[in-house]
Motif scaffolding. Structure first.
Motif, PDB file in Angstrom:
ATOM      1  N   TRP A 166       0.851  -1.202   0.000  1.00 33.37           N
ATOM      2  CA  TRP A 166       0.000   0.000   0.000  1.00 33.37           C
ATOM      3  C   TRP A 166       0.885   1.250   0.000  1.00 33.37           C
ATOM      4  O   TRP A 166       0.952   1.995   0.992  1.00 33.37           O
ATOM      5  CB  TRP A 166      -0.921  -0.009   1.224  1.00 33.37           C
ATOM      6  N   ALA A 210       0.524   4.089  -1.262  1.00 33.37           N
ATOM      7  CA  ALA A 210      -0.187   5.365  -1.146  1.00 33.37           C
ATOM      8  C   ALA A 210      -0.796   5.576   0.238  1.00 33.37           C
ATOM      9  O   ALA A 210      -1.397   6.624   0.500  1.00 33.37           O
ATOM     10  CB  ALA A 210      -1.280   5.445  -2.210  1.00 33.37           C
ATOM     11  N   ALA A 211      -0.642   4.588   1.118  1.00 34.99           N
ATOM     12  CA  ALA A 211      -1.213   4.713   2.462  1.00 34.99           C
ATOM     13  C   ALA A 211      -0.574   5.886   3.199  1.00 34.99           C
ATOM     14  O   ALA A 211       0.622   6.143   3.077  1.00 34.99           O
ATOM     15  CB  ALA A 211      -0.990   3.419   3.234  1.00 34.99           C
ATOM     16  N   ARG A 212      -1.356   6.601   3.947  1.00 34.93           N
ATOM     17  CA  ARG A 212      -0.862   7.788   4.638  1.00 34.93           C
ATOM     18  C   ARG A 212      -0.156   7.419   5.938  1.00 34.93           C
ATOM     19  O   ARG A 212      -0.490   6.432   6.597  1.00 34.93           O
ATOM     20  CB  ARG A 212      -2.013   8.743   4.925  1.00 34.93           C
ATOM     21  N   ASP A 213       0.820   8.226   6.313  1.00 32.91           N
ATOM     22  CA  ASP A 213       1.536   8.029   7.561  1.00 32.91           C
ATOM     23  C   ASP A 213       1.109   9.113   8.542  1.00 32.91           C
ATOM     24  O   ASP A 213       1.433  10.286   8.370  1.00 32.91           O
ATOM     25  CB  ASP A 213       3.048   8.092   7.321  1.00 32.91           C
ATOM     26  N   ARG A 214       0.360   8.705   9.557  1.00 34.22           N
ATOM     27  CA  ARG A 214      -0.100   9.656  10.583  1.00 34.22           C
ATOM     28  C   ARG A 214       0.572   9.354  11.922  1.00 34.22           C
ATOM     29  O   ARG A 214      -0.016   9.570  12.981  1.00 34.22           O
ATOM     30  CB  ARG A 214      -1.620   9.578  10.722  1.00 34.22           C
ATOM     31  N   LEU A 252      -8.258   2.089   5.299  1.00 36.16           N
ATOM     32  CA  LEU A 252      -7.059   2.588   5.975  1.00 36.16           C
ATOM     33  C   LEU A 252      -5.973   1.520   5.993  1.00 36.16           C
ATOM     34  O   LEU A 252      -5.061   1.558   6.825  1.00 36.16           O
ATOM     35  CB  LEU A 252      -7.398   3.004   7.413  1.00 36.16           C
ATOM     36  N   TRP A 289      -1.979   2.085   6.625  1.00 38.69           N
ATOM     37  CA  TRP A 289      -1.695   3.409   7.180  1.00 38.69           C
ATOM     38  C   TRP A 289      -0.778   3.271   8.396  1.00 38.69           C
ATOM     39  O   TRP A 289      -0.775   2.251   9.096  1.00 38.69           O
ATOM     40  CB  TRP A 289      -2.986   4.110   7.600  1.00 38.69           C
TER      41      TRP A 289
END
Length: 261
Positions: free
Chosen positions: A167, A169-173, A187, A190
């Motif tokens: 993944w 394109a998964a966001r890192d928060r 998600l 992520w």
């Protein structure tokens, strides 16, 4: 050497968490209590007198806590089956319990790495920590735990990157303040490492392969969420969150009874 038990077994512990650890009423433990003082609810057989009604009686903090098996390891191995009642240095015993809990939590995560993304360096660290859990109090209390944490943290980050690679394109928060934020939908993959997710709305979210290492999930709403392959999710995080019968948990983690109430 076999890996020690990594889930609490209170029947083989002397109620160490109820005696050695400090409590704060503001954190959900009913009263303020200093470390080394037995909890007022502790019975003579080292069992809890209100275990079945902790939340109702104002002790929700106890329902979240998990020692990862450190309690029975300290009780039966480090102190060779001698109760805290037979010790004259409860301060030392409390410090040993704290160290052992950290070691066991690291073993929980490294065992997951071995199951999901094997790595020789991670296996070597797991063997090192397993050996350390058998050590005497002096060795445990003088070990460079900060260096070990840093090394293990790097190994877990590497494993996370390998597992989450599908993944990109998964966001890192990671370490983000997501308190009371609505996060739903896909998600997968992520990164939520160390994120503050208190009362976050995660209902129905697909959290497979999401990295939840150290995320604060107190009162996070995970009803209907898929956590079946979430990375580094622990029982205390599950206990602190709000789920239901439709929440999908990873194998080995227990569904809190209050979720079904």
């Amino acid at each position: 050497m076999a890996t020690p038990e990594l889930m609490s077994d209170c029947s083989r512990c002397f109620g160490l968490c109820c005696v050695l650890l400090p409590f704060a009423a503001a954190s959900g433990f009913g009263v303020d209590k200093p470390g080394g003082t037995p909890c007022l609810n502790l019975l003579d057989d080292d069992r809890c007198g209100i275990h079945t009604s902790l939340r109702e009686d104002g002790w929700p903090g106890c329902t979240v806590f998990e020692c990862f098996g450190a309690g029975q390891q300290v009780s039966q191995v480090t102190y060779s089956g001698r109760s805290w009642r037979e010790q004259d240095n409860l301060g030392e015993m409390g410090a040993v319990l704290s160290v052992m809990r950290q070691l066991h939590e690291m073993l929980v995560h490294l065992t997951e790495v071995g199951r999901r993304s094997p790595d020789p360096a991670a296996e070597s660290a797991r063997a090192e920590i397993t050996t350390l859990t058998e050590a005497d109090p002096e060795t445990l209390l003088t070990y460079d735990l900060d260096s070990l944490h840093q090394r293990v943290g790097g190994l877990l980050a590497d494993a996370s990157a390998r597992v989450r690679r599908p993944w990109p394109a998964a966001r890192d928060r990671s370490r983000a303040d997501l308190a009371e934020i609505r996060l739903t939908g896909d998600l997968r993959g992520w990164g939520f490492r160390g994120a503050t997710m208190i009362r976050a709305d995660l209902r129905g979210a697909d959290l497979r392969e999401a990295d939840l290492l150290g995320a604060d999930l107190r009162d996070a709403d995970v009803r209907g969420s898929d956590l079946s392959s979430a990375l580094f999710l622990t029982q205390p995080q599950v206990n602190a969150s709000v789920g239901d019968a439709t929440t999908v948990l990873p194998e080995g983690l227990a569904r809190p009874g209050r979720w079904l109430a």
